[in-house]
Scaffold this motif. Structure first.
Motif, PDB file in Angstrom:
ATOM      1  N   ALA A 140       0.840  -1.205   0.000  1.00 27.97           N
ATOM      2  CA  ALA A 140       0.000   0.000   0.000  1.00 27.97           C
ATOM      3  C   ALA A 140       0.871   1.250   0.000  1.00 27.97           C
ATOM      4  CB  ALA A 140      -0.927   0.001   1.215  1.00 27.97           C
ATOM      5  N   LEU A 141       1.978   1.200   0.735  1.00 23.26           N
ATOM      6  CA  LEU A 141       2.876   2.350   0.781  1.00 23.26           C
ATOM      7  C   LEU A 141       3.486   2.624  -0.590  1.00 23.26           C
ATOM      8  CD1 LEU A 141       4.053   4.407   2.830  1.00 23.26           C
ATOM      9  CD2 LEU A 141       6.003   2.860   3.093  1.00 23.26           C
ATOM     10  N   SER A 142       3.925   1.546  -1.259  1.00 21.77           N
ATOM     11  CA  SER A 142       4.524   1.719  -2.584  1.00 21.77           C
ATOM     12  C   SER A 142       3.496   2.172  -3.609  1.00 21.77           C
ATOM     13  CB  SER A 142       5.187   0.416  -3.041  1.00 21.77           C
ATOM     14  OG  SER A 142       4.221  -0.606  -3.203  1.00 21.77           O
ATOM     15  N   ASP A 143       2.218   1.860  -3.343  1.00 24.03           N
ATOM     16  CA  ASP A 143       1.147   2.300  -4.243  1.00 24.03           C
ATOM     17  C   ASP A 143       0.693   3.728  -3.946  1.00 24.03           C
ATOM     18  OD1 ASP A 143       1.205  -0.123  -5.516  1.00 24.03           O
ATOM     19  OD2 ASP A 143      -0.479  -0.986  -4.397  1.00 24.03           O
ATOM     20  N   GLY A 144       1.272   4.355  -2.926  1.00 23.95           N
ATOM     21  CA  GLY A 144       0.944   5.737  -2.601  1.00 23.95           C
ATOM     22  C   GLY A 144      -0.212   5.911  -1.644  1.00 23.95           C
ATOM     23  N   ASP A 145      -0.740   4.797  -1.076  1.00 19.64           N
ATOM     24  CA  ASP A 145      -1.865   4.886  -0.142  1.00 19.64           C
ATOM     25  C   ASP A 145      -1.316   4.853   1.282  1.00 19.64           C
ATOM     26  OD1 ASP A 145      -4.223   4.809   1.250  1.00 19.64           O
ATOM     27  OD2 ASP A 145      -5.104   3.160   0.103  1.00 19.64           O
ATOM     28  N   ALA A 146      -0.796   5.993   1.739  1.00 24.41           N
ATOM     29  CA  ALA A 146      -0.138   6.031   3.045  1.00 24.41           C
ATOM     30  C   ALA A 146      -1.118   5.766   4.182  1.00 24.41           C
ATOM     31  CB  ALA A 146       0.541   7.380   3.243  1.00 24.41           C
ATOM     32  N   GLY A 147      -2.354   6.237   4.072  1.00 24.85           N
ATOM     33  CA  GLY A 147      -3.328   6.026   5.133  1.00 24.85           C
ATOM     34  C   GLY A 147      -3.609   4.559   5.361  1.00 24.85           C
ATOM     35  N   ARG A 148      -3.851   3.811   4.281  1.00 23.29           N
ATOM     36  CA  ARG A 148      -4.108   2.370   4.409  1.00 23.29           C
ATOM     37  C   ARG A 148      -2.862   1.649   4.896  1.00 23.29           C
ATOM     38  NH1 ARG A 148      -3.923  -2.230   0.936  1.00 23.29           N
ATOM     39  NH2 ARG A 148      -5.435  -3.820   1.605  1.00 23.29           N
ATOM     40  N   ALA A 149      -1.703   2.067   4.394  1.00 19.91           N
ATOM     41  CA  ALA A 149      -0.456   1.430   4.808  1.00 19.91           C
ATOM     42  C   ALA A 149      -0.245   1.561   6.299  1.00 19.91           C
ATOM     43  CB  ALA A 149       0.719   2.038   4.046  1.00 19.91           C
ATOM     44  N   VAL A 150      -0.449   2.754   6.835  1.00 20.51           N
ATOM     45  CA  VAL A 150      -0.236   2.969   8.270  1.00 20.51           C
ATOM     46  C   VAL A 150      -1.206   2.119   9.080  1.00 20.51           C
ATOM     47  CG1 VAL A 150      -0.439   4.679  10.117  1.00 20.51           C
ATOM     48  CG2 VAL A 150       0.779   5.253   8.012  1.00 20.51           C
ATOM     49  N   ALA A 151      -2.460   2.033   8.649  1.00 15.76           N
ATOM     50  CA  ALA A 151      -3.439   1.218   9.382  1.00 15.76           C
ATOM     51  C   ALA A 151      -3.023  -0.252   9.397  1.00 15.76           C
ATOM     52  CB  ALA A 151      -4.816   1.382   8.753  1.00 15.76           C
ATOM     53  N   LEU A 152      -2.617  -0.790   8.243  1.00 18.33           N
ATOM     54  CA  LEU A 152      -2.192  -2.184   8.166  1.00 18.33           C
ATOM     55  C   LEU A 152      -0.952  -2.445   9.014  1.00 18.33           C
ATOM     56  CD1 LEU A 152      -2.709  -2.743   4.325  1.00 18.33           C
ATOM     57  CD2 LEU A 152      -3.935  -3.953   6.147  1.00 18.33           C
ATOM     58  N   LEU A 153      -0.018  -1.538   8.974  1.00 20.09           N
ATOM     59  CA  LEU A 153       1.236  -1.731   9.704  1.00 20.09           C
ATOM     60  C   LEU A 153       1.036  -1.587  11.205  1.00 20.09           C
ATOM     61  CD1 LEU A 153       3.414   0.185   7.143  1.00 20.09           C
ATOM     62  CD2 LEU A 153       3.672  -2.237   7.703  1.00 20.09           C
ATOM     63  N   HIS A 154       0.141  -0.703  11.613  1.00 22.39           N
ATOM     64  CA  HIS A 154      -0.191  -0.635  13.037  1.00 22.39           C
ATOM     65  C   HIS A 154      -0.806  -1.958  13.499  1.00 22.39           C
ATOM     66  CE1 HIS A 154       0.684   3.217  14.851  1.00 22.39           C
ATOM     67  NE2 HIS A 154       0.257   3.873  13.785  1.00 22.39           N
ATOM     68  N   GLU A 155      -1.681  -2.516  12.688  1.00 22.60           N
ATOM     69  CA  GLU A 155      -2.286  -3.797  13.041  1.00 22.60           C
ATOM     70  C   GLU A 155      -1.230  -4.895  13.126  1.00 22.60           C
ATOM     71  OE1 GLU A 155      -5.734  -6.931  11.438  1.00 22.60           O
ATOM     72  OE2 GLU A 155      -5.400  -5.014  10.396  1.00 22.60           O
ATOM     73  N   ALA A 156      -0.301  -4.890  12.167  1.00 18.41           N
ATOM     74  CA  ALA A 156       0.754  -5.909  12.168  1.00 18.41           C
ATOM     75  C   ALA A 156       1.632  -5.775  13.407  1.00 18.41           C
ATOM     76  CB  ALA A 156       1.599  -5.771  10.907  1.00 18.41           C
ATOM     77  N   LEU A 157       2.093  -4.586  13.685  1.00 19.68           N
ATOM     78  CA  LEU A 157       3.002  -4.389  14.815  1.00 19.68           C
ATOM     79  C   LEU A 157       2.302  -4.600  16.147  1.00 19.68           C
ATOM     80  CD1 LEU A 157       4.830  -1.284  13.347  1.00 19.68           C
ATOM     81  CD2 LEU A 157       5.875  -3.512  13.802  1.00 19.68           C
ATOM     82  N   GLY A 158       0.981  -4.454  16.159  1.00 22.80           N
ATOM     83  CA  GLY A 158       0.231  -4.720  17.381  1.00 22.80           C
ATOM     84  C   GLY A 158       0.239  -6.189  17.781  1.00 22.80           C
ATOM     85  N   LEU A 159       0.615  -7.071  16.861  1.00 24.72           N
ATOM     86  CA  LEU A 159       0.684  -8.505  17.168  1.00 24.72           C
ATOM     87  C   LEU A 159       1.962  -8.864  17.913  1.00 24.72           C
ATOM     88  CD1 LEU A 159      -0.546  -9.854  13.708  1.00 24.72           C
ATOM     89  CD2 LEU A 159      -1.865  -9.785  15.833  1.00 24.72           C
ATOM     90  N   TRP A 160       2.942  -7.983  17.875  1.00 21.50           N
ATOM     91  CA  TRP A 160       4.255  -8.299  18.455  1.00 21.50           C
ATOM     92  C   TRP A 160       4.182  -8.170  19.975  1.00 21.50           C
ATOM     93  CZ3 TRP A 160       7.984  -9.804  14.967  1.00 21.50           C
ATOM     94  CH2 TRP A 160       9.249 -10.096  15.497  1.00 21.50           C
ATOM     95  N   ARG A 161       4.588  -9.267  20.697  1.00 21.88           N
ATOM     96  CA  ARG A 161       4.454  -9.287  22.163  1.00 21.88           C
ATOM     97  C   ARG A 161       5.784  -9.477  22.870  1.00 21.88           C
ATOM     98  NH1 ARG A 161       2.522 -13.504  23.898  1.00 21.88           N
ATOM     99  NH2 ARG A 161       2.763 -14.747  22.016  1.00 21.88           N
ATOM    100  N   GLY A 162       6.878  -9.427  22.155  1.00 19.00           N
ATOM    101  CA  GLY A 162       8.176  -9.646  22.787  1.00 19.00           C
ATOM    102  C   GLY A 162       9.122 -10.294  21.815  1.00 19.00           C
ATOM    103  N   THR A 163      10.073 -11.063  22.342  1.00 16.27           N
ATOM    104  CA  THR A 163      11.036 -11.746  21.484  1.00 16.27           C
ATOM    105  C   THR A 163      10.354 -12.857  20.713  1.00 16.27           C
ATOM    106  OG1 THR A 163      12.773 -11.294  23.088  1.00 16.27           O
ATOM    107  CG2 THR A 163      13.224 -12.989  21.447  1.00 16.27           C
ATOM    108  N   ALA A 164      10.465 -12.852  19.414  1.00 14.17           N
ATOM    109  CA  ALA A 164       9.831 -13.869  18.590  1.00 14.17           C
ATOM    110  C   ALA A 164      10.424 -15.248  18.905  1.00 14.17           C
ATOM    111  CB  ALA A 164      10.014 -13.551  17.117  1.00 14.17           C
ATOM    112  N   LEU A 165       9.565 -16.266  18.947  1.00 14.47           N
ATOM    113  CA  LEU A 165       9.974 -17.657  19.154  1.00 14.47           C
ATOM    114  C   LEU A 165      10.756 -17.830  20.452  1.00 14.47           C
ATOM    115  CD1 LEU A 165      11.211 -18.407  15.507  1.00 14.47           C
ATOM    116  CD2 LEU A 165       8.879 -18.317  16.373  1.00 14.47           C
ATOM    117  N   ALA A 166      10.268 -17.191  21.515  1.00 11.75           N
ATOM    118  CA  ALA A 166      10.996 -17.212  22.784  1.00 11.75           C
ATOM    119  C   ALA A 166      11.134 -18.614  23.349  1.00 11.75           C
ATOM    120  CB  ALA A 166      10.271 -16.320  23.800  1.00 11.75           C
ATOM    121  N   ASP A 167      10.183 -19.504  23.051  1.00 13.91           N
ATOM    122  CA  ASP A 167      10.212 -20.859  23.633  1.00 13.91           C
ATOM    123  C   ASP A 167      11.196 -21.777  22.940  1.00 13.91           C
ATOM    124  OD1 ASP A 167       8.326 -20.904  25.864  1.00 13.91           O
ATOM    125  OD2 ASP A 167       6.876 -20.308  24.357  1.00 13.91           O
TER     126      ASP A 167
END
Length: 962
Positions: A108-135
């Motif tokens: 979306a960012l490369s397509d010039g839709d910054a608003g949609r890109a930011v929404a998607l990326l906020h959703e993606a980064l909201g999934l991060w809870r710490g060190t990946a694959l900690a177990d």
């Protein structure tokens, strides 16, 4: 069921409840299967990686799988060949969903839709809870997968921040980017984003500092240069002009009626003609038409109000101010250029539409200046408004005529409705009123404003009575129309109450408008009366300031004189400006410096008007105090030449003996007078008396009323026969109780110590000066002292520190709007890096030259040309180097302290050119000139002092030291 592996491994049912998974081995097993859901993981690999202490047996692995199936459901994990796989939708795994959303956001960012890109990326980064694959942190699979996910997370962060920058959210991004750059100092995209965010917030210099720090880290830790993208961004930032914007046309407050076709035609004319003059009587709408034309005819427009100018010789300074250009730089050098020459330098290669509004009262001076600028600046176009032509070769005239009947009626209806809703009137009566007013827009607007307090029948009757007009007046000449307008202004004036008339005529002394408080004080009026004048269209209000239309102001000034109040009110106005300057002066050396510079800048036109009146009225003591009180502001903003003519007139009037107790004011005025054309003659005449007055005014360590005068005194005296005397006078204030004075004294002491060969002492003094200036919040003094420290660091070979200090100073000069000083600092930085990176140095010199040309500063341009000459020598092009050095030498002001280093280097450069050609005689002569220039300021020019001036060791060896 949903699974999480970005952190501790979890499984949740559809209702959100967490599924008990058991011990670490079972969680590790599930994590390994979920890294790539649907893909088979061999039993051997699972056995090796689920236990940190070594492999588990096949039986134990099967037991763990069975228990995991019991918890998740048998269908969740299935046997496949020699291994197992998780039978789940990838989107049910947070890591897979994160990667998908991050990729969609990037797309979306490369397509010039910054608003949609930011929404998607906020959703993606909201999934991060710490060190990946900690177990499974210790497994080989985890290391590879976790590195991939971490890289994806950083990329998503960068994409999200870039999207937010595109959406204009730079302020919030800066702190986060600083933290990220600190944690990932070699990640160039983060550095680039920080540079862009800083620049968006006005921090061009800070952005350039980030680039330099990143470049240095890459070189030190990786032995690599910045990427092509980061270098391109650096060049882009360098190419952006940090200069203040030129004065924009005034924003219209009302609708534009009846001339849409003319706007297009005049805009088309300006595309083929370089000078177009809109002529017509006062009030016909020339100014408004010029504003509309400017909006469609050019991208870069400078709108200059000529009406307040009373002396045509001030026109160049007025234009410089409107262009946002300072008269000279922080370093107090005028370079010997006249204001007109500075204008030509600034506009020589600039594509600009210059609008000169209301030229008729200084028509000859406007014509001469416009002709000279158009001849010297081929990309410049001029749109003038005047009651008569400029009579310049190449001028295209456009006669602005009154509105046609339909447009006049529409204008009357619009303005009448604005003051009295639903004031529809008989069209015939409206037509009769407009015809009586010759369809002049200003007259119609003044008449329509009266409907707020009277009916249209009464209005029509009063017009007929007052003007003796009939319905058919179509054959009037321009002069008759002017008289009609004057009659309408007079009629509107006579309808004012006595208190309104008094306030209106007194307001005419404000050449640059006024705040409400200032207007009440000088007009001796209350807010209600001023509001009434606004309602009746005698005053306008915008951005918190009252202003008066020039036609009304001219009439009101006549009434002020006729009432016998002119001298009294103008004296009150001058005293008001004086008190404001006095109040502001101490704040200009404190943290609130920028705020008060803005306050005084808004009153600059009133300052000039008060100074001119004081000259006409021979109010010499008032003028002396006014100029002295404003001197710090004028020097910081680079505007001393705007009052130099008044300062010269003052000195001529009072002679060599200043009024009692005003010796310090006298010195301030001598310095201002010396900044103007022919200033050297003034300086030679008054220097001795000024020094005596300064010594008498500052007999001990107590601070004077104008502390900046001491610093300015040193800068002006540094190239005199005995500069050490000036140094000593200022440096003796190191024990002054005023912190700013102590800082200034330390700064001056540094130069004195440098001249004595005490480089370490000079560095301590400059450092103390920086701390002192910073402690009170003075950016001006801080920039001066940082620049001096940078020179010392460069002379000692510490280029990294020199660059850092220069960049700090550059950030301050940009905040002050010091375009010339930014050019000076860019040249200094080029000098600091030229030995390591000639390409980057050349870019700094070129940018400095562009800024200097834009500012019309010959002296700063000379420094940049000298740097470009150095680059030409490095490129083995002595002919080009000689050309650049020669031009630089012609532009250098030999009487300015900051010119000394560049003069020495320029002469040394010409000596090297002569050496290359085998002309030893010329080379030695040039080296001797360089030494003479250095010793004129530094006394016995030590090697350290010459290094401070920027001379390379090979040149220092060749120069004949005294």
């Amino acid at each position: 069921m949903r699974f999480s592996i970005l952190g501790e491994t979890l499984a949740r049912r559809d209702d959100g409840t967490v599924v008990p998974l058991g011990g670490p081995a079972r969680r590790a097993l599930l994590t390994l299967l979920l890294v790539s859901p649907g893909e088979v993981v061999s039993a051997d690999r699972l056995a090796d990686e689920i236990a940190s202490g070594g492999s588990v047996s096949a039986h134990a692995l099967q037991a763990q799988v069975s228990r995991l199936r019991a918890a998740l459901g048998a269908a969740a994990i299935e046997r496949a060949g020699t291994g197992y796989r998780a039978v789940v939708d990838p989107d049910d795994v947070d890591a897979c969903r994160f990667e998908r959303l991050a990729q969609e956001g990037r797309t979306a960012l490369s397509d010039g839709d910054a608003g949609r890109a930011v929404a998607l990326l906020h959703e993606a980064l909201g999934l991060w809870r710490g060190t990946a694959l900690a177990d499974i942190a210790g497994s080989q699979t985890a290391q590879a997968a976790a590195a991939r996910l971490e890289e994806c997370r950083l990329g998503a962060l960068e994409d999200r921040i870039e999207g937010e920058l595109r959406l204009g959210k730079s302020r919030a991004a800066v702190p986060e980017l600083r933290e990220l750059v600190g944690r990932h100092p070699l990640r160039e995209r983060l550095a680039g984003l920080l540079m862009r965010a800083l620049f968006a917030e006005g921090g061009q210099a800070e952005a350039l500092v980030v680039f330099e720090e990143t470049r240095q880290r890459l070189a030190d830790e990786l032995g690599a240069d910045p990427s092509v993208e980061l270098v391109a961004l650096h060049r882009e930032l360098l190419s952006v002009d940090p200069s203040p914007s030129p004065a924009a046309p005034p924003a219209p407050l009302t609708s534009f009626v009846g001339r849409a076709g003319e706007v297009g035609e005049i805009a088309d004319l300006l595309r083929v003609a370089r000078l177009v003059t809109l002529t017509g009587p006062g009030g016909v709408g020339k100014t408004r038409l010029s504003v509309e034309v400017a909006g469609v005819a050019a991208d870069d427009v400078c709108f200059v109000e000529i009406a307040p100018v009373r002396d045509g010789t001030d026109l160049p300074q007025v234009l410089l101010s409107a262009l946002g250009l300072r008269e000279n730089g922080l370093q107090l050098g005028g370079g010997g250029q006249t204001s007109t020459e500075r204008l030509i330098t600034a506009l020589s290669d600039r594509v600009l539409l210059l609008v000169l509004d209301n030229c008729e009262h200084v028509i000859e001076q406007v014509a001469a200046l416009a002709a000279r600028l158009l001849a010297a600046c081929p990309r410049l176009r001029v749109l003038a408004t005047s009651r008569e032509p400029l009579a310049v070769i190449g001028e295209n005239l456009w006669q602005v005529r009154p509105l046609d009947d339909a447009a006049a009626a529409q204008l009357f209806a619009d303005r009448a409705d604005a003051v009295r809703r639903g004031s529809a009137a008989d069209p015939e009566r409206v037509r009769r009123i407009c015809t009586a007013l010759d369809n002049l827009p200003l007259a119609i607007e003044l008449a329509a404003a009266r409907l707020r307090t009277m009916d249209i029948d009464d209005l029509a009757g009063r017009l007929d009575d007052r003007l003796g007009l009939v319905t058919a007046r179509s054959n009037r000449t321009a002069d008759e129309r002017h008289r009609t307008l004057r009659s309408v202004v007079a009629w509107s004036w006579e309808l004012l109450s006595e208190s309104e008339q008094r306030a209106a005529r007194r307001f005419t002394v404000f050449a640059a408008g006024a705040t409400a408080a200032a207007a009440r004080q000088v007009c001796e009026s209350d807010g209600e009366t001023l509001e009434s004048l606004i309602d009746k269209s005698l005053l306008e209000v915008a951005d918190g300031r009252f202003r008066m239309l020039e036609t009304i102001r001219a009439y009101g000034a006549e009434q002020l004189e006729a009432a016998g109040e002119d001298r009294t009110v103008r004296r009150a106005h001058a005293r008001l400006v004086l008190e404001l300057a006095r109040t502001a002066d101490p704040h200009l050396r404190r943290d609130e410096q920028l705020e008060w510079l803005g306050v005084l800048a808004a009153e600059h036109g009133n300052l000039l008007a008060a100074a001119r009146w004081a000259v006409r009225a021979a109010e010499w003591e008032t003028l002396l105090e006014l100029l002295a009180s404003a001197s710090t502001y004028l020097w910081i903003r680079g505007l001393p030449t705007s009052v130099a003519p008044q300062a010269v007139a003052l000195l001529d009037a009072i002679g060599d003996v200043p009024p009692a107790a005003l010796g310090e004011d006298y010195v301030a005025c001598v310095l201002l007078a010396a900044a103007g054309t022919g200033g050297l003659v003034v300086w030679r005449r008054h220097r001795t008396r000024a020094e005596q007055a300064l010594t008498a005014a500052w007999p001990d360590a107590r601070p004077g009323r104008y502390p900046a005068v001491l610093l300015l005194w040193m800068m002006r005296n540094a190239t005199e026969d005995d500069p050490q005397r000036a140094f000593a006078l200022v440096a003796s204030r190191r024990d002054c109780p005023e912190p700013w004075v102590r800082a200034a004294a330390q700064y001056v002491s540094g130069f004195a110590l440098l001249g004595e060969g005490d480089t370490a002492g000079a560095e301590r003094a400059f450092g103390t000066a920086v701390e002192g200036f910073r402690s009170v919040g003075d950016r001006w003094g801080s920039a001066l002292a940082l620049d001096a420290l940078a020179g010392l660091a460069g002379a000692s070979g510490d280029r990294t520190r020199a660059i850092t200090l220069t960049n700090e100073a550059l950030a301050l000069t940009m905040r002050l709007g010091a375009l010339e000083d930014s050019a000076d600092l860019l040249t200094n930085r080029g000098d600091q890096i030229v030995g390591d990176d000639a390409v980057a140095a050349g870019a700094d010199y070129a940018q400095a030259a562009a800024l200097a040309r834009r500012a019309g500063s010959s002296t700063y341009l000379a420094a940049a040309l000298r740097g470009l000459g150095d680059i030409a020598l490095l490129d083995q092009d002595p002919a080009e180097a000689e050309r650049l050095y020669t031009e630089a030498l012609e532009r250098i002001d030999p009487h300015w302290v900051k010119s000394v280093g560049n003069r020495v280097r320029t002469l040394a450069g010409l000596a090297r050119v002569a050496e290359i050609r085998g002309d030893r005689t010329t080379a030695l002569a040039r080296y001797q000139e360089a030494a003479d220039s250095a010793t004129a300021v530094l006394g016995d020019a030590t090697r350290d002092a010459l290094r401070m001036l920027g001379l390379p060791e090979t040149v220092i060896d060749a120069v004949s030291l005294r």
